[in-house]
Structure formats: C-alpha cells, structure tokens
Design a protein around this motif. Structure first.
Motif, PDB file in Angstrom:
ATOM      1  N   LYS A  27      16.699 -24.123   2.799  1.00 39.77           N
ATOM      2  CA  LYS A  27      17.889 -24.917   3.084  1.00 39.77           C
ATOM      3  C   LYS A  27      18.914 -23.960   3.668  1.00 39.77           C
ATOM      4  CE  LYS A  27      16.906 -29.054   1.562  1.00 39.77           C
ATOM      5  NZ  LYS A  27      16.870 -30.218   2.424  1.00 39.77           N
ATOM      6  N   GLU A  28      19.468 -24.339   4.793  1.00 38.60           N
ATOM      7  CA  GLU A  28      20.496 -23.535   5.461  1.00 38.60           C
ATOM      8  C   GLU A  28      20.010 -22.111   5.746  1.00 38.60           C
ATOM      9  OE1 GLU A  28      24.331 -24.083   3.553  1.00 38.60           O
ATOM     10  OE2 GLU A  28      23.934 -26.230   3.292  1.00 38.60           O
ATOM     11  N   GLY A  29      18.724 -21.997   6.098  1.00 41.68           N
ATOM     12  CA  GLY A  29      18.170 -20.711   6.498  1.00 41.68           C
ATOM     13  C   GLY A  29      17.852 -19.745   5.368  1.00 41.68           C
ATOM     14  N   ARG A  30      17.953 -20.203   4.135  1.00 43.50           N
ATOM     15  CA  ARG A  30      17.675 -19.361   2.971  1.00 43.50           C
ATOM     16  C   ARG A  30      16.708 -20.081   2.027  1.00 43.50           C
ATOM     17  NH1 ARG A  30      19.775 -16.251   5.875  1.00 43.50           N
ATOM     18  NH2 ARG A  30      21.665 -15.024   5.574  1.00 43.50           N
ATOM     19  N   CYS A  31      15.923 -19.287   1.306  1.00 43.53           N
ATOM     20  CA  CYS A  31      15.003 -19.835   0.314  1.00 43.53           C
ATOM     21  C   CYS A  31      15.100 -18.973  -0.941  1.00 43.53           C
ATOM     22  CB  CYS A  31      13.578 -19.819   0.852  1.00 43.53           C
ATOM     23  SG  CYS A  31      12.341 -20.471  -0.292  1.00 43.53           S
ATOM     24  N   ALA A  32      15.347 -19.608  -2.074  1.00 46.39           N
ATOM     25  CA  ALA A  32      15.399 -18.882  -3.348  1.00 46.39           C
ATOM     26  C   ALA A  32      13.978 -18.481  -3.744  1.00 46.39           C
ATOM     27  CB  ALA A  32      16.028 -19.747  -4.434  1.00 46.39           C
ATOM     28  N   VAL A  33      13.800 -17.201  -4.092  1.00 46.02           N
ATOM     29  CA  VAL A  33      12.488 -16.672  -4.474  1.00 46.02           C
ATOM     30  C   VAL A  33      12.608 -15.909  -5.789  1.00 46.02           C
ATOM     31  CG1 VAL A  33      11.613 -16.511  -2.104  1.00 46.02           C
ATOM     32  CG2 VAL A  33      12.823 -14.556  -3.096  1.00 46.02           C
ATOM     33  N   LYS A  34      11.531 -15.979  -6.566  1.00 48.23           N
ATOM     34  CA  LYS A  34      11.501 -15.257  -7.837  1.00 48.23           C
ATOM     35  C   LYS A  34      10.521 -14.094  -7.734  1.00 48.23           C
ATOM     36  CE  LYS A  34      10.811 -15.778 -12.786  1.00 48.23           C
ATOM     37  NZ  LYS A  34      10.313 -16.661 -13.864  1.00 48.23           N
ATOM     38  N   THR A  35      11.030 -12.901  -8.043  1.00 45.42           N
ATOM     39  CA  THR A  35      10.198 -11.706  -8.092  1.00 45.42           C
ATOM     40  C   THR A  35      10.070 -11.288  -9.559  1.00 45.42           C
ATOM     41  OG1 THR A  35      12.011 -10.112  -7.979  1.00 45.42           O
ATOM     42  CG2 THR A  35      11.168 -10.965  -5.869  1.00 45.42           C
ATOM     43  N   GLU A  36       9.434 -10.160  -9.796  1.00 43.08           N
ATOM     44  CA  GLU A  36       9.349  -9.661 -11.174  1.00 43.08           C
ATOM     45  C   GLU A  36      10.716  -9.231 -11.692  1.00 43.08           C
ATOM     46  OE1 GLU A  36       7.917  -5.124 -10.093  1.00 43.08           O
ATOM     47  OE2 GLU A  36       6.398  -6.668 -10.445  1.00 43.08           O
ATOM     48  N   ASN A  37      11.671  -8.993 -10.781  1.00 47.52           N
ATOM     49  CA  ASN A  37      13.027  -8.595 -11.173  1.00 47.52           C
ATOM     50  C   ASN A  37      13.940  -9.771 -11.472  1.00 47.52           C
ATOM     51  OD1 ASN A  37      12.339  -5.879 -10.689  1.00 47.52           O
ATOM     52  ND2 ASN A  37      12.865  -6.098  -8.535  1.00 47.52           N
ATOM     53  N   GLY A  38      13.731 -10.880 -10.806  1.00 52.99           N
ATOM     54  CA  GLY A  38      14.588 -12.045 -10.949  1.00 52.99           C
ATOM     55  C   GLY A  38      14.590 -12.869  -9.675  1.00 52.99           C
ATOM     56  N   TRP A  39      15.604 -13.717  -9.530  1.00 48.90           N
ATOM     57  CA  TRP A  39      15.725 -14.592  -8.369  1.00 48.90           C
ATOM     58  C   TRP A  39      16.650 -13.978  -7.329  1.00 48.90           C
ATOM     59  CZ3 TRP A  39      13.309 -19.243  -7.374  1.00 48.90           C
ATOM     60  CH2 TRP A  39      12.559 -19.793  -8.417  1.00 48.90           C
ATOM     61  N   GLY A  40      16.260 -14.139  -6.062  1.00 47.20           N
ATOM     62  CA  GLY A  40      17.064 -13.738  -4.919  1.00 47.20           C
ATOM     63  C   GLY A  40      16.804 -14.727  -3.792  1.00 47.20           C
ATOM     64  N   PHE A  41      17.157 -14.357  -2.572  1.00 48.81           N
ATOM     65  CA  PHE A  41      16.971 -15.252  -1.430  1.00 48.81           C
ATOM     66  C   PHE A  41      16.372 -14.503  -0.252  1.00 48.81           C
ATOM     67  CE2 PHE A  41      20.137 -17.327  -3.963  1.00 48.81           C
ATOM     68  CZ  PHE A  41      19.906 -18.676  -3.797  1.00 48.81           C
ATOM     69  N   ILE A  42      15.464 -15.179   0.461  1.00 47.24           N
ATOM     70  CA  ILE A  42      14.911 -14.652   1.697  1.00 47.24           C
ATOM     71  C   ILE A  42      15.417 -15.478   2.869  1.00 47.24           C
ATOM     72  CG2 ILE A  42      12.834 -13.688   0.636  1.00 47.24           C
ATOM     73  CD1 ILE A  42      11.278 -16.161   1.714  1.00 47.24           C
ATOM     74  N   ASP A  43      15.329 -14.875   4.085  1.00 44.92           N
ATOM     75  CA  ASP A  43      15.625 -15.631   5.299  1.00 44.92           C
ATOM     76  C   ASP A  43      14.315 -16.177   5.863  1.00 44.92           C
ATOM     77  OD1 ASP A  43      14.391 -13.480   6.634  1.00 44.92           O
ATOM     78  OD2 ASP A  43      16.274 -12.680   7.395  1.00 44.92           O
ATOM     79  N   THR A  44      14.367 -16.818   7.023  1.00 45.66           N
ATOM     80  CA  THR A  44      13.176 -17.463   7.586  1.00 45.66           C
ATOM     81  C   THR A  44      12.145 -16.472   8.102  1.00 45.66           C
ATOM     82  OG1 THR A  44      14.319 -17.709   9.710  1.00 45.66           O
ATOM     83  CG2 THR A  44      14.401 -19.586   8.196  1.00 45.66           C
ATOM     84  N   GLU A  45      12.475 -15.197   8.140  1.00 39.91           N
ATOM     85  CA  GLU A  45      11.504 -14.171   8.526  1.00 39.91           C
ATOM     86  C   GLU A  45      10.912 -13.466   7.308  1.00 39.91           C
ATOM     87  OE1 GLU A  45      13.526 -11.662  11.311  1.00 39.91           O
ATOM     88  OE2 GLU A  45      13.701 -13.289  12.783  1.00 39.91           O
ATOM     89  N   GLY A  46      11.348 -13.866   6.117  1.00 39.16           N
ATOM     90  CA  GLY A  46      10.807 -13.287   4.892  1.00 39.16           C
ATOM     91  C   GLY A  46      11.567 -12.086   4.372  1.00 39.16           C
ATOM     92  N   ASN A  47      12.680 -11.743   4.982  1.00 41.74           N
ATOM     93  CA  ASN A  47      13.493 -10.608   4.526  1.00 41.74           C
ATOM     94  C   ASN A  47      14.308 -11.007   3.299  1.00 41.74           C
ATOM     95  OD1 ASN A  47      12.809  -8.978   6.863  1.00 41.74           O
ATOM     96  ND2 ASN A  47      14.138 -10.349   8.006  1.00 41.74           N
ATOM     97  N   LEU A  48      14.303 -10.159   2.279  1.00 38.13           N
ATOM     98  CA  LEU A  48      15.141 -10.388   1.109  1.00 38.13           C
ATOM     99  C   LEU A  48      16.582 -10.101   1.512  1.00 38.13           C
ATOM    100  CD1 LEU A  48      14.939 -11.163  -1.930  1.00 38.13           C
ATOM    101  CD2 LEU A  48      15.008  -8.716  -2.424  1.00 38.13           C
TER     102      LEU A  48
END
Length: 191
Positions: free
Chosen positions: A77-98
C-alpha cells in the motif's frame, strides 16, 4: 413423460458442462496456487506469497520480485509493505529494499500516508520514510481513513487527523473507521 425427458436432458447437459470446466482457461490469469503455500491479495501489482514457510513477493505475471526471506508480511500500500524479520517488523519498497528498519513489534499497511506501528506494547503512527507522527502512546489504533483514525489511551476512543492531532476527545466506547464522511460511535458511558 415430458417431465422425465426434460430431467434427463438437463442432467446430461449439467454433466457435460461439469466435465469440460477443468479445461477452460482464461487469458491473462496466472495460476499460483500449486507453487505457493500461502498467498495474500494482489495490491499495487504485487502479491505477498509464502513458499516453504517464508514470505516473498511476486508481480502480476508471477515473476519473483522479493526473495523468500520474511517470517510474515502484509501487502503493498502506497509503495510500502510491512515485513516481519527475526528482529521485528519493518517496511520494504517495491524493489525489496528495507526502507524502514525492522524495529517494531507490529506494523500494518500504509493508508493516507500513515502506518500504525507497535513498539513497547503501545501503538503510534509513522510516515513512509519512517518518521514518527505520534508517540507510541495508544493501547489501540486504527488506520487513517478519510483523514481520521481512531485511537485509545485505555479509557474510551477518540480520533486523530493525519498530522496526529486529536480531533475528538476519548468519549466513545469503540473505535470504527470513517466511511463516506461519517463514523459510527457509541457513548462510552451508555452501554
């Protein structure tokens, strides 16, 4: 007799239609169910998909865009996607960059320029570049819709605007999203 003949013809027709259904293929559709063990809705041309217990992203043609490295994820949504890693939640862009560090206990999708995040057991709001709009003070918070979001400090619900300003005091029993310029509310003192 006519009734019996009609039933036989309808039955034969139904069987023939059912028999050919699996061979019908529509142009432009990508079948992904046999490849992935979890799929979320397409949004902004991308879908979050799970393979072998990890989440990644594909585009509308079925091409893998983001590696399968995430524990969980929402959708774009709006070019960002919330992702969960072993550290916690963050956001990536449409190219997969955190693009927003994975420092949150929870994160939801962006709506009208803000996302709800959770840290230290409380909720707050951030912008697409990760800048905080509010402090992490809420015990409950909803996505921004039609310029407002419900929030609670624990004793009733109020509403904030897109800048984090309180626009309705904590008078309400429950938080609801705005729809068509209105919000359904219930007085917390009358239940």
């Amino acid at each position: 007799m006519k009734k019996l003949l009609s039933i036989i013809i309808l039955g034969a027709l139904a069987i023939s239609l059912c028999a050919c259904a699996p061979s019908v293929k529509a142009e432009g559709f990508v079948q992904i169910g046999d490849v992935y063990d979890g799929v979320k809705d397409f949004s902004e041309g991308f879908a979050s998909v799970r393979k072998d217990g990890k989440w990644g992203v594909i585009d509308a043609e079925g091409n893998q865009i983001v590696d399968f490295i995430y524990e969980d994820m929402w959708y774009f949504k709006e070019g960002r996607c919330a992702v969960k890693t072993e550290n916690g939640w963050g956001f990536i862009d449409t190219e997969g960059n955190l693009v927003i560090d994975d420092i949150y206990e929870g994160a939801w999708y962006f709506s009208e320029g803000l996302a709800v995040v959770k840290q230290g057991g409380k909720y707050g709001y951030i912008t697409p570049d990760g800048s905080p709009v509010t402090e992490m003070v809420y015990v409950d918070a909803g996505n921004l819709t039609e310029g407002m979001a419900y929030v609670s400090l624990g004793d009733g619900y109020g509403f904030i605007d897109g800048d984090g300003n309180l626009i309705s005091d904590y008078l309400w029993f429950e938080g609801k999203k705005a729809s068509e310029g209105l919000v359904e509310v219930f007085d917390k003192n009358i239940q």
